[in-house]
Design a protein around this motif. Structure first.
Motif, PDB file in Angstrom:
ATOM      1  N   TYR A 101      45.395  37.546  34.923  1.00 19.29           N
ATOM      2  CA  TYR A 101      45.586  36.139  34.575  1.00 19.29           C
ATOM      3  C   TYR A 101      45.337  35.268  35.805  1.00 19.29           C
ATOM      4  O   TYR A 101      46.180  35.212  36.706  1.00 19.29           O
ATOM      5  N   PRO A 102      44.190  34.596  35.902  1.00 20.66           N
ATOM      6  CA  PRO A 102      43.980  33.626  36.986  1.00 20.66           C
ATOM      7  C   PRO A 102      44.924  32.433  36.810  1.00 20.66           C
ATOM      8  O   PRO A 102      45.313  32.092  35.681  1.00 20.66           O
ATOM      9  N   MET A 103      45.267  31.786  37.937  1.00 19.23           N
ATOM     10  CA  MET A 103      46.140  30.612  37.899  1.00 19.23           C
ATOM     11  C   MET A 103      45.491  29.492  38.702  1.00 19.23           C
ATOM     12  O   MET A 103      45.115  29.674  39.857  1.00 19.23           O
ATOM     13  N   SER A 104      45.354  28.325  38.080  1.00 18.74           N
ATOM     14  CA  SER A 104      44.769  27.166  38.750  1.00 18.74           C
ATOM     15  C   SER A 104      45.407  25.916  38.176  1.00 18.74           C
ATOM     16  O   SER A 104      46.457  25.977  37.528  1.00 18.74           O
ATOM     17  N   ASN A 105      44.776  24.744  38.397  1.00 16.30           N
ATOM     18  CA  ASN A 105      45.249  23.485  37.805  1.00 16.30           C
ATOM     19  C   ASN A 105      46.743  23.267  38.017  1.00 16.30           C
ATOM     20  O   ASN A 105      47.519  23.142  37.078  1.00 16.30           O
ATOM     21  N   ASP A 106      47.147  23.291  39.273  1.00 17.19           N
ATOM     22  CA  ASP A 106      48.534  23.017  39.657  1.00 17.19           C
ATOM     23  C   ASP A 106      49.532  24.023  39.105  1.00 17.19           C
ATOM     24  O   ASP A 106      50.674  23.677  38.804  1.00 17.19           O
ATOM     25  N   GLY A 107      49.131  25.277  38.972  1.00 21.55           N
ATOM     26  CA  GLY A 107      50.075  26.321  38.601  1.00 21.55           C
ATOM     27  C   GLY A 107      50.002  26.786  37.174  1.00 21.55           C
ATOM     28  O   GLY A 107      50.814  27.614  36.752  1.00 21.55           O
ATOM     29  N   ASP A 108      49.056  26.278  36.390  1.00 24.20           N
ATOM     30  CA  ASP A 108      48.914  26.729  35.007  1.00 24.20           C
ATOM     31  C   ASP A 108      48.301  28.127  34.966  1.00 24.20           C
ATOM     32  O   ASP A 108      47.564  28.532  35.869  1.00 24.20           O
ATOM     33  N   ILE A 109      48.600  28.850  33.899  1.00 26.78           N
ATOM     34  CA  ILE A 109      48.018  30.169  33.683  1.00 26.78           C
ATOM     35  C   ILE A 109      46.745  29.998  32.866  1.00 26.78           C
ATOM     36  O   ILE A 109      46.777  29.492  31.737  1.00 26.78           O
ATOM     37  N   ASP A 110      45.606  30.412  33.412  1.00 26.35           N
ATOM     38  CA  ASP A 110      44.333  30.297  32.704  1.00 26.35           C
ATOM     39  C   ASP A 110      44.184  31.433  31.691  1.00 26.35           C
ATOM     40  O   ASP A 110      45.022  32.343  31.613  1.00 26.35           O
ATOM     41  N   ALA A 111      43.117  31.402  30.940  1.00 22.70           N
ATOM     42  CA  ALA A 111      42.848  32.451  29.965  1.00 22.70           C
ATOM     43  C   ALA A 111      42.696  33.795  30.670  1.00 22.70           C
ATOM     44  O   ALA A 111      42.093  33.885  31.747  1.00 22.70           O
ATOM     45  N   GLN A 112      43.242  34.823  30.057  1.00 14.59           N
ATOM     46  CA  GLN A 112      43.169  36.153  30.650  1.00 14.59           C
ATOM     47  C   GLN A 112      41.734  36.656  30.686  1.00 14.59           C
ATOM     48  O   GLN A 112      40.901  36.272  29.867  1.00 14.59           O
ATOM     49  N   VAL A 113      41.450  37.514  31.669  1.00 18.52           N
ATOM     50  CA  VAL A 113      40.152  38.185  31.747  1.00 18.52           C
ATOM     51  C   VAL A 113      40.425  39.682  31.842  1.00 18.52           C
ATOM     52  O   VAL A 113      41.483  40.104  32.329  1.00 18.52           O
ATOM     53  N   THR A 114      39.499  40.478  31.373  1.00 17.70           N
ATOM     54  CA  THR A 114      39.663  41.917  31.506  1.00 17.70           C
ATOM     55  C   THR A 114      39.562  42.303  32.973  1.00 17.70           C
ATOM     56  O   THR A 114      38.990  41.565  33.786  1.00 17.70           O
ATOM     57  N   LEU A 115      40.089  43.451  33.309  1.00 18.38           N
ATOM     58  CA  LEU A 115      40.088  43.889  34.704  1.00 18.38           C
ATOM     59  C   LEU A 115      38.669  44.010  35.240  1.00 18.38           C
ATOM     60  O   LEU A 115      38.374  43.567  36.360  1.00 18.38           O
ATOM     61  N   ASP A 116      37.766  44.589  34.452  1.00 22.25           N
ATOM     62  CA  ASP A 116      36.378  44.728  34.911  1.00 22.25           C
ATOM     63  C   ASP A 116      35.707  43.365  35.078  1.00 22.25           C
ATOM     64  O   ASP A 116      34.959  43.148  36.044  1.00 22.25           O
TER      65      ASP A 116
END
Length: 429
Positions: A101-116
């Protein structure tokens, strides 16, 4: 909750007597009537909460993608950050469910991405951004998405540089420590640890701006899960030659796991080999000694330090006998092997030699405690320099991370069980 372990120390005044006759003696084992044991020496409370690392059932992986992290993410450039983060995330994947789960925009959780997909995006520089960091919001969003009572945990990768933007930036930064305190304080089941690693921090032209720029794995969960993840992540960082320091916050260490070793002037019971001892000395005043081996795997690496551990263990006799206790510092007694026998397991313990002598009555009770206070917050001088950086642009430091640590401790200190372990010592005549 009471803590008591039984040792039967049988001392004879006349000659050698057979073991069967010894056990046929009718005197109460607990002749002194200590209230924590019955007449036969059985503890009245046999429930002991011992602390040991325990791997979580699941873990969520988060990574900050704000602008201050750009030097770690440069497109198609290799650095130790990418190597170590991939090592940790892929190592945890069996309990992470294949997602990041990347986090940006002042601490929001972005859409999940697969590990690969995460690995591909990280290598390609797709996480380079202009977003700002808001650590209190990041922390709050992560904590509310795990249930620590169900052995769920989280790991956040971040440089932990708090850099609020806009007109309110100055007061927000001044109040940062209190913001962290308030987030942790509202979650009494949450404990934290950090593992600090370092890597090359690259300029946009891919030249090295700083060869050893620090970043962090922030581990969040219940105390046992946090300890297990901290050990694993620290070992992976050590394997990539990037480990700097680790530490715990808001942990409940309870009573450490331990064992009884190397009994002198006595033998251990076959029924309770770690808890029952019989001695066959000719005088009550003779010294009986044994080692209390404290399992250190629940503590950070920096805790396995002789100077600190000398002050951690305390033992006393309740009914007037003499007791001495000392830390043994030989290589076989103070151990911290991060990869025991080549396996991915930590073997770590500290041995304390306990001596009982000048027994005042027929029986005795020894009480001992182990406190984390002497090694709480003990970091290397190099790490103190890192966390006391004066400005965000110091790429060799971690501006404001000292306030994060202090905020966590302001919410809740690392604690231990102050109720002593009780050992009943019984001398048959």
């Amino acid at each position: 909750m009471n803590r008591q372990i039984i040792f039967y120390l049988f001392v004879l005044f006349t000659g050698i007597t057979c073991v069967t006759a010894l056990f046929s003696c009718c005197r109460n084992v607990n002749s002194i009537g200590d209230p924590h044991f019955n007449e036969s020496g059985t503890p009245l409370d046999t429930t002991i909460a011992l602390f040991s690392p325990k791997h979580p059932k699941s873990v969520k992986l988060y990574i900050e993608t704000s602008g201050s992290m750009n030097g770690f993410f440069r497109a198609n450039q290799a650095n130790n950050f990418k190597k170590t983060v991939w090592s940790v995330f892929s190592g945890l994947d069996p309990i992470a469910g294949g997602n990041v789960y990347p986090m940006s925009n002042d601490g929001d959780i972005d859409a999940q991405v697969t590990l690969d997909n995460f690995r591909n995006k990280m290598n390609a520089g797709s996480f380079v951004s202009n977003s700002s960091t808001h650590i209190p919001t990041m922390l709050h969003n992560i904590i509310r998405n795990i249930n620590t009572t169900k052995d769920e945990a989280a790991v956040l990768v971040s440089d932990m540089k708090y850099s609020p933007m806009g007109k309110t930036a100055a007061p927000e930064l001044l109040q940062y420590q209190e913001q962290i305190r308030n987030v942790i304080g509202t979650h009494p089941n949450v404990s934290l640890a950090f593992v600090c690693a370092n890597s090359e921090f690259l300029k946009p032209n891919s030249s090295v701006a700083e060869a050893n720029s620090p970043y962090y794995f922030i581990i969040i969960g219940n105390s046992q899960n946090v300890a297990a993840l901290r050990n694993d992540i620290a070992r992976w960082c050590e394997a990539s030659d990037s480990y700097v320091e680790s530490g715990d916050m808001a942990m409940n260490y309870q009573t450490p796991s331990y064992s009884i070793e190397s009994v002198k002037n006595g033998i251990r019971s076959a029924e309770h080999p770690q808890n029952l001892i019989t001695t066959f000395d000719t005088e009550v005043s003779d010294t009986c000694s044994f080692i209390v081996r404290i399992d250190m795997t629940g503590y950070p690496w920096s805790a396995v330090d002789a100077d600190a551990l000398k002050e951690c263990f305390k033992a006393k006799a309740v009914y007037g006998s003499s007791v001495d206790a000392e830390l043994l510092t030989g290589n076989e007694h103070l151990v911290d092997n991060h990869a025991y026998k080549g396996d991915f397991e930590r073997a770590s313990y500290a041995d304390y030699l306990v001596k009982l002598y000048n027994v005042a009555l027929d029986d005795e009770v020894i009480e001992w405690t182990f406190t984390n206070k002497p090694f709480d917050g003990r970091y290397s001088m190099a790490f103190h320099t890192i966390i006391n950086a004066k400005q965000e642009k110091d790429l060799a430091g971690s501006f404001s991370f000292n306030k994060f640590i202090e905020g966590c401790f302001n919410a809740r200190l690392n604690t231990f069980d102050e109720t002593p372990v009780r050992i009943l010592v019984s001398s048959y005549q």
